[in-house]
Design an enzyme around this catalytic site. Sequence first.
Site, PDB file in Angstrom:
ATOM      1  N   LYS A 148       2.914 -22.397 -36.381  1.00  0.00           N
ATOM      2  CA  LYS A 148       2.883 -23.912 -36.780  1.00  0.00           C
ATOM      3  C   LYS A 148       2.494 -24.703 -35.509  1.00  0.00           C
ATOM      4  O   LYS A 148       2.982 -24.690 -34.304  1.00  0.00           O
ATOM      5  CB  LYS A 148       4.324 -24.112 -36.899  1.00  0.00           C
ATOM      6  CG  LYS A 148       4.437 -25.437 -37.396  1.00  0.00           C
ATOM      7  CD  LYS A 148       4.204 -26.064 -38.635  1.00  0.00           C
ATOM      8  CE  LYS A 148       4.113 -27.486 -38.986  1.00  0.00           C
ATOM      9  NZ  LYS A 148       3.198 -27.932 -40.009  1.00  0.00           N
ATOM     10  N   GLY A 160       1.610 -33.568 -42.130  1.00  0.00           N
ATOM     11  CA  GLY A 160       1.891 -34.186 -41.179  1.00  0.00           C
ATOM     12  C   GLY A 160       2.282 -33.892 -40.015  1.00  0.00           C
ATOM     13  O   GLY A 160       3.122 -34.603 -39.005  1.00  0.00           O
ATOM     14  N   ASN A 208      -0.345 -22.697 -31.537  1.00  0.00           N
ATOM     15  CA  ASN A 208      -1.244 -23.921 -31.990  1.00  0.00           C
ATOM     16  C   ASN A 208      -0.563 -25.141 -31.525  1.00  0.00           C
ATOM     17  O   ASN A 208       0.871 -25.387 -31.855  1.00  0.00           O
ATOM     18  CB  ASN A 208      -1.231 -23.909 -33.474  1.00  0.00           C
ATOM     19  CG  ASN A 208      -2.387 -25.234 -33.904  1.00  0.00           C
ATOM     20  OD1 ASN A 208      -1.688 -26.435 -33.982  1.00  0.00           O
ATOM     21  ND2 ASN A 208      -3.266 -24.861 -34.366  1.00  0.00           N
ATOM     22  N   CYS A 242      -6.144 -31.915 -36.724  1.00  0.00           N
ATOM     23  CA  CYS A 242      -5.345 -32.194 -37.992  1.00  0.00           C
ATOM     24  C   CYS A 242      -5.404 -33.505 -38.781  1.00  0.00           C
ATOM     25  O   CYS A 242      -5.774 -34.538 -38.062  1.00  0.00           O
ATOM     26  CB  CYS A 242      -3.808 -32.213 -37.428  1.00  0.00           C
ATOM     27  SG  CYS A 242      -2.584 -32.601 -38.857  1.00  0.00           S
ATOM     28  N   LYS A 257      -9.495 -25.353 -32.180  1.00  0.00           N
ATOM     29  CA  LYS A 257      -9.740 -25.445 -33.493  1.00  0.00           C
ATOM     30  C   LYS A 257     -10.550 -26.574 -34.071  1.00  0.00           C
ATOM     31  O   LYS A 257      -9.791 -27.503 -33.984  1.00  0.00           O
ATOM     32  CB  LYS A 257      -8.337 -25.335 -34.239  1.00  0.00           C
ATOM     33  CG  LYS A 257      -8.565 -25.076 -35.715  1.00  0.00           C
ATOM     34  CD  LYS A 257      -7.338 -24.624 -36.444  1.00  0.00           C
ATOM     35  CE  LYS A 257      -7.499 -24.217 -37.951  1.00  0.00           C
ATOM     36  NZ  LYS A 257      -6.157 -23.767 -38.592  1.00  0.00           N
TER      37      LYS A 257
END
Lengths: 280, 308
Positions: free
Chosen positions: B50, B77, B104, B135, B170
């Site tokens: 996560k 979020g 991550n 994100c 990423k």
Amino acid sequence: MKEFMCTVISNVEILPHVNLMWLEASQIAATAQPGQFVTLCCGDLTLRRPLSIHQVNKRQIALLFKIAGKGTLWLSQRREGDRLNVLGPLGKGFKVESDSRNLLMLAGGIGIAPLVFLAQYASSQHSVKLIHGAGTSSELYSLSPLPSGIQVTTVTEDGSGGNGKGLITDILPDFLEWTDQMYACGPSGMYKGMAKLLCRFKSPAPCASEELVPSETFTQDKAEEGYKLKKCQISLEVRMGCGVGACYGCSINTKKGLKKVCLDGPVFELDDILWEGVKI
Amino acid sequence: MLDLHVQLAPHHPKGLMLDNPVMTASGTFGYGIKYSEFVDIQQLGAIVCKGTTLMPREGNPQPRLVETECGLLNSVGLENIGIDAVVRDKVPVWANWRVPVVVNIAGETIGEYVSVAAKLEGAPGVKGIELNISCPNITTGGIEFGVMPKLAAELTAAVKTATSLPIIVKLSPNVTNISEIAVAVEKAGADAISLINTLKGVTIDIDKREVRLGNVSGGLSGPAIKPVALYMVYEVAKVVHIPVVGCGGICCAEDALEFIMCGANAVQVGTASLTNPHVAIDILEGIRQFMRNKGIQKLTDLIGVARA
């Protein structure tokens, strides 16, 4: 908690748009606690559907669900012999305190589902009363699976059946003196109504958001009694992702901080819920 | 004997050697610990945990998940317990795992990313860092690093100096030219690139006449985005010389093989794990089966074979 392939024993529409499905699930049946749930993979749909465990019978579990969308429609179309991917039992269920004698259960509509399991589980050691409410008489659940000795009161919003017209919260005050612990499952509107009602019992001064007025005027003594009795566990329904606490999709803010409905719930203390954070 | 090994950090002193190319995608597998109770996660190539920030984050209001046609829109979020809790509570569990863990990490400033990376230094079981610069569900930081090549490069370089672990960056698909970002982070020292994160999306409840997600918009994942992800993997693999990890809508071994043949050295399985917790294991077995059927000994022989 584990993943199983479970065979459908039966799947019958017992009320309009409400199915009762029995599954062969011996390992889930052996460990399930009232208030826990399972998730089911529904064909090609991305999200598994969470359903609370309705009854347990030796090697089988029953699920009672309302057809509310694509997932439950798919589930309603399963037939005897079909095999379903089931994960469970999941979450934390209802807790019965050892010194509680009189348990009051409030079932709004399809919210009857987990409370039947709880009633079956608790009735041998405790005195149980159940209030079951529905929109109309055809939506009232047949209470035959309930153990004998449970006092049942039914209400319908349109007055077409049951013991009277109205909402569960209309008659709830009549039971508050009797009960030691309360358990509820139903729509969020019912919980909000209960929260207001119990809040009034809790303090002599009315709550800021007070709108409901109980059917009787209570004395100070009764209000204090109400404070002792207000502890109420509710089962929440929020859109879930993984069902095991990994994806954070179902987190809600409570008075005790962030909680995952799938892992820390689905059963919570009514008093702990911050309703503005729960949009169901 | 099949050889499924892949090296995700060939230019890094420690390297990041995976037994096989099947990883979990961040945000869909928690810290791996819950799933380890009923999935043999030790078989997997790597677990990506996560997204983790310096301080705990509360995330976005409910609802956070909406199922869409062939996909899922989420606006979690970045709710997470913060790096200190990860190091305290999760790392000791990972320390006993055979499967490598990639953490991550996310932040709103370069300083935050650097601090998080530094706190992972020496954490047993942690074999790599994935920089989340993509994100879509936080309003500051994160996404901005992912859309501007210069910022993405600065961030990568800064984290690189703060850690001795290999770094996978990423990337976001919500950009005009993903290749440009990929080249920028490669130059800045990224050991590998993973892509794609979710695509931005909105969905409306027409009965209530309102948006369905508590945060209005969210990130789209699932089978719906697979062709987009494949295109972006194809484009990025064309311009970088570091390994590429493909991600986006992978649900079965065939999907994973598409990414590998497209140029991905490894794959991440995300949303499909929500549907079926065993899917990553099934995908691994499916890849093995495919190799046996086709007489392929080494997985690396399949990487990029569909490219012109």
